[in-house]
Design a protein around this motif. Structure first.
Motif, mmCIF file in Angstrom:
data_model
loop_
_atom_site.group_PDB
_atom_site.id
_atom_site.type_symbol
_atom_site.label_atom_id
_atom_site.label_comp_id
_atom_site.label_asym_id
_atom_site.label_seq_id
_atom_site.Cartn_x
_atom_site.Cartn_y
_atom_site.Cartn_z
ATOM 1 N N MET A 1 40.374 11.769 65.947
ATOM 2 C CA MET A 1 40.088 11.898 64.401
ATOM 3 C C MET A 1 39.396 13.215 64.201
ATOM 4 O O MET A 1 38.404 13.626 64.499
ATOM 5 N N ARG A 2 40.082 13.853 63.084
ATOM 6 C CA ARG A 2 39.442 14.824 62.684
ATOM 7 C C ARG A 2 38.290 14.747 61.397
ATOM 8 O O ARG A 2 38.782 13.920 60.129
ATOM 9 N N LYS A 3 37.080 14.886 61.310
ATOM 10 C CA LYS A 3 36.040 14.574 60.238
ATOM 11 C C LYS A 3 36.417 15.552 59.238
ATOM 12 O O LYS A 3 36.491 16.672 59.193
ATOM 13 N N PRO A 4 36.730 14.975 57.983
ATOM 14 C CA PRO A 4 36.928 15.934 56.732
ATOM 15 C C PRO A 4 35.753 16.814 56.330
ATOM 16 O O PRO A 4 34.558 16.572 56.880
ATOM 17 N N ILE A 5 35.989 17.971 56.187
ATOM 18 C CA ILE A 5 35.123 19.138 55.510
ATOM 19 C C ILE A 5 35.564 19.434 54.307
ATOM 20 O O ILE A 5 36.409 19.955 53.942
ATOM 21 N N ILE A 6 34.269 19.475 53.320
ATOM 22 C CA ILE A 6 34.540 19.917 51.837
ATOM 23 C C ILE A 6 33.579 20.985 51.882
ATOM 24 O O ILE A 6 32.228 21.015 52.088
ATOM 25 N N ALA A 7 34.034 22.146 51.442
ATOM 26 C CA ALA A 7 33.345 23.438 51.156
ATOM 27 C C ALA A 7 33.288 23.895 49.699
ATOM 28 O O ALA A 7 34.664 23.940 49.156
ATOM 29 N N GLY A 8 32.144 24.128 49.229
ATOM 30 C CA GLY A 8 31.999 24.653 47.621
ATOM 31 C C GLY A 8 32.004 26.093 47.956
ATOM 32 O O GLY A 8 31.246 26.548 48.591
ATOM 33 N N ASN A 9 32.878 27.045 47.412
ATOM 34 C CA ASN A 9 32.906 28.341 47.342
ATOM 35 C C ASN A 9 32.498 28.828 45.970
ATOM 36 O O ASN A 9 33.212 28.899 45.255
ATOM 37 N N TRP A 10 31.151 29.214 45.831
ATOM 38 C CA TRP A 10 30.498 29.612 44.521
ATOM 39 C C TRP A 10 30.898 31.071 44.093
ATOM 40 O O TRP A 10 30.774 31.315 42.997
ATOM 41 N N LYS A 11 31.539 31.674 44.864
ATOM 42 C CA LYS A 11 31.822 33.114 44.681
ATOM 43 C C LYS A 11 30.980 33.851 43.758
ATOM 44 O O LYS A 11 29.653 33.768 44.321
ATOM 45 N N LEU A 12 31.164 34.574 43.024
ATOM 46 C CA LEU A 12 30.218 35.551 42.478
ATOM 47 C C LEU A 12 29.655 34.840 41.174
ATOM 48 O O LEU A 12 29.745 35.144 40.077
ATOM 49 N N ASN A 13 28.965 33.706 41.549
ATOM 50 C CA ASN A 13 28.419 32.830 40.301
ATOM 51 C C ASN A 13 27.076 32.510 40.890
ATOM 52 O O ASN A 13 26.805 32.124 41.848
ATOM 53 N N LYS A 14 26.227 32.266 39.849
ATOM 54 C CA LYS A 14 24.846 31.713 40.102
ATOM 55 C C LYS A 14 23.648 32.798 40.649
ATOM 56 O O LYS A 14 23.890 33.263 41.732
ATOM 57 N N THR A 15 22.841 33.046 39.746
ATOM 58 C CA THR A 15 21.554 33.409 40.201
ATOM 59 C C THR A 15 20.830 32.687 41.192
ATOM 60 O O THR A 15 21.119 31.474 41.114
ATOM 61 N N PRO A 16 19.935 33.312 41.772
ATOM 62 C CA PRO A 16 19.240 32.293 42.694
ATOM 63 C C PRO A 16 18.319 31.017 42.022
ATOM 64 O O PRO A 16 18.591 29.904 42.331
ATOM 65 N N HIS A 17 17.996 31.431 40.693
ATOM 66 C CA HIS A 17 17.346 30.201 39.893
ATOM 67 C C HIS A 17 18.579 29.104 39.633
ATOM 68 O O HIS A 17 18.370 27.967 39.733
ATOM 69 N N GLU A 18 19.540 29.596 39.164
ATOM 70 C CA GLU A 18 20.653 28.955 38.698
ATOM 71 C C GLU A 18 21.135 27.975 40.180
ATOM 72 O O GLU A 18 21.696 27.094 39.953
ATOM 73 N N ALA A 19 21.175 28.849 40.953
ATOM 74 C CA ALA A 19 21.741 28.095 42.247
ATOM 75 C C ALA A 19 20.924 27.046 42.663
ATOM 76 O O ALA A 19 21.236 25.854 43.113
ATOM 77 N N ILE A 20 19.548 27.046 42.570
ATOM 78 C CA ILE A 20 18.388 25.933 43.112
ATOM 79 C C ILE A 20 18.753 25.058 42.234
ATOM 80 O O ILE A 20 18.630 23.723 42.547
ATOM 81 N N VAL A 21 18.843 25.053 40.827
ATOM 82 C CA VAL A 21 19.203 23.890 39.832
ATOM 83 C C VAL A 21 20.504 23.295 40.520
ATOM 84 O O VAL A 21 20.562 21.870 40.471
ATOM 85 N N LEU A 22 21.552 23.948 40.714
ATOM 86 C CA LEU A 22 22.793 23.430 41.097
ATOM 87 C C LEU A 22 22.615 22.530 42.608
ATOM 88 O O LEU A 22 23.058 21.329 42.586
ATOM 89 N N ALA A 23 22.018 23.140 43.384
ATOM 90 C CA ALA A 23 21.772 22.640 44.676
ATOM 91 C C ALA A 23 20.957 21.334 44.327
ATOM 92 O O ALA A 23 21.277 20.198 45.148
ATOM 93 N N ASN A 24 19.926 21.351 43.438
ATOM 94 C CA ASN A 24 19.043 19.835 43.396
ATOM 95 C C ASN A 24 19.919 19.019 42.692
ATOM 96 O O ASN A 24 19.925 17.987 43.232
ATOM 97 N N ASP A 25 20.914 19.570 41.735
ATOM 98 C CA ASP A 25 21.857 18.441 40.943
ATOM 99 C C ASP A 25 22.624 17.733 42.206
ATOM 100 O O ASP A 25 22.741 16.541 41.964
ATOM 101 N N LEU A 26 23.244 18.731 43.048
ATOM 102 C CA LEU A 26 24.278 18.033 43.957
ATOM 103 C C LEU A 26 23.491 17.203 44.854
ATOM 104 O O LEU A 26 23.782 16.357 45.441
ATOM 105 N N LYS A 27 22.059 17.350 45.273
ATOM 106 C CA LYS A 27 21.254 16.569 46.024
ATOM 107 C C LYS A 27 21.183 15.182 45.411
ATOM 108 O O LYS A 27 21.298 14.104 46.217
ATOM 109 N N ARG A 28 21.159 15.309 44.080
ATOM 110 C CA ARG A 28 20.969 13.701 43.413
ATOM 111 C C ARG A 28 22.477 13.162 43.422
ATOM 112 O O ARG A 28 22.518 11.989 43.581
#
Ligand code: PEP
Length: 252
Positions: A1-28
Motif C-alpha cells: 500500500m502506497r501512502k498518498p502524498i500531496i505537495a504544494g508548490n508555491w513557486k515564486l509566490n509569498k513573501t516570508p510574512h505572507e508565507a507565515i499567514v498561509l502556513a498558519n491558515d493551513l494549520k487551522r
C-alpha cells in the motif's frame, strides 16, 4: 500500500510574512494529517519561517530546487546541507518550469537528485510532455527520456526514497487537467519502466504523483486511479481552503 502524498508548490509566490499567514491558515484548515503525507514547498526565502510555523504539525517542508555541490564558489545557489539545516525534508527537482526557463536538463536533474539523496532529502522528480509532444504521439518517448535520464545510475535502495511526479506541461497552470484515464495510462507506463530499470518491488512501491491543475473538484477522481498516489499542486496550494480540500480528497 502506497501512502498518498500531496505537495504544494508555491513557486515564486509569498513573501516570508505572507508565507507565515498561509502556513498558519493551513494549520487551522488541515485538521487531520493521518493517512497522507503533506508537504509545503515555499520559496527559499520563506523556508525558515514556514519551518517554525509547521513545528509539531506533521506537515513536512519541501524546497523547490537544490544545487549539486554542498558548498563553494557558486553564487546564488542553495545546497543540500543548507536545506537540511532548515528542517527541509523534500525537494522538487526538474519541474517543467525549470526545464523550460532555466535550461534544466536530465543531466542536471540527475546531479541535483544525487545531491538530495546524499543529504538525506527525499526528491520529488518531475517528468512530463508538452502539448506539441502529446499531439505528435511522443508522450511515452518523453516520459521514457525524462525518467531514464533523470534517474540514471541510481541504486534500487536510492530509488526507494524518490517520489515521481507526472506533470503534463499542457496541464500546468492552464486549468486543463489530464483526464483520470490519461493520467493513469502514463502512471502505468512509468511503473512498467521502473520495473525494467530497477525491479518489480520498486515499480510497485515508488509513489507517483499527478500534477497539472489539480483542484478540490478533480482530486477524488484522479486519486481513484490505481496508480495515482498523490498530487503536486501549484495554483490551488496558494489558498488554504483549496489545498486543505485537496488533502482531504486525497485520502484513499
Ligand atoms: C505545478 O506547479 O507543479 C502545478 C501542477 O501547477 P498547477 O497546479 O497550478 O497546474
Amino acid at each position: 500500500m502506497r501512502k498518498p502524498i500531496i505537495a504544494g508548490n508555491w513557486k515564486l509566490n509569498k513573501t516570508p510574512h505572507e508565507a507565515i499567514v498561509l502556513a498558519n491558515d493551513l494549520k487551522r484548515e488541515i485538521v487531520d494529517v493521518a493517512g497522507v503525507d503533506i508537504v509545503l514547498c515555499p520559496p527559499f526565502t520563506a523556508l525558515a519561517d514556514v519551518a517554525d510555523t509547521l513545528t509539531d504539525t506533521g506537515i513536512a517542508l519541501g524546497a523547490q530546487n537544490i544545487f549539486w555541490e554542498d558548498a563553494g564558489a557558486f553564487t546564488g545557489e542553495i545546497s543540500g546541507p543548507m536545506l537540511k539545516d532548515l528542517g527541509v525534508s523534500y525537494v522538487i527537482i526538474g519541474h517543467s518550469e525549470r526545464r523550460q526557463f532555466f535550461n534544466e536538463t536530465n543531466e542536471t536533474v540527475n546531479k541535483r537528485l544525487r545531491a538530495a539523496l546524499k543529504n538525506g532529502l527525499a526528491p520529488i522528480v518531475c517528468v512530463g510532455e508538452n502539448l506539441a509532444q502529446r499531439e505528435s504521439n511522443k508522450t511515452f518517448d518523453i516520459i521514457k527520456d525524462h525518467s531514464e535520464g533523470s534517474l540514471s545510475g541510481l541504486s534500487s535502495e536510492e530509488m526507494k526514497k524518490v517520489v515521481l511526479a507526472y506533470e503534463p506541461v499542457w496541464a500546468i497552470g492552464t486549468g486543463k487537467t489530464a483526464t483520470p484515464d490519461q493520467a493513469q495510462e502514463v502512471h502505468v507506463f512509468i511503473r512498467q519502466l521502473l520495473g525494467k530499470m530497477f525491479n518489480t518491488e520498486i515499480a510497485n512501491s515508488v509513489r507517483i504523483q499527478y500534477g497539472g491543475s489539480v483542484t478540490p473538484d478533480n482530486v477524488v477522481s484522479l486519486m481513484a486511479q490505481a496508480d495515482i498516489d498523490g498530487a503536486l499542486v501549484g495554483g490551488a496550494s496558494l489558498k488554504a481552503p483549496s489545498f486543505a480540500a485537496i488533502v482531504k480528497g486525497a485520502k484513499k
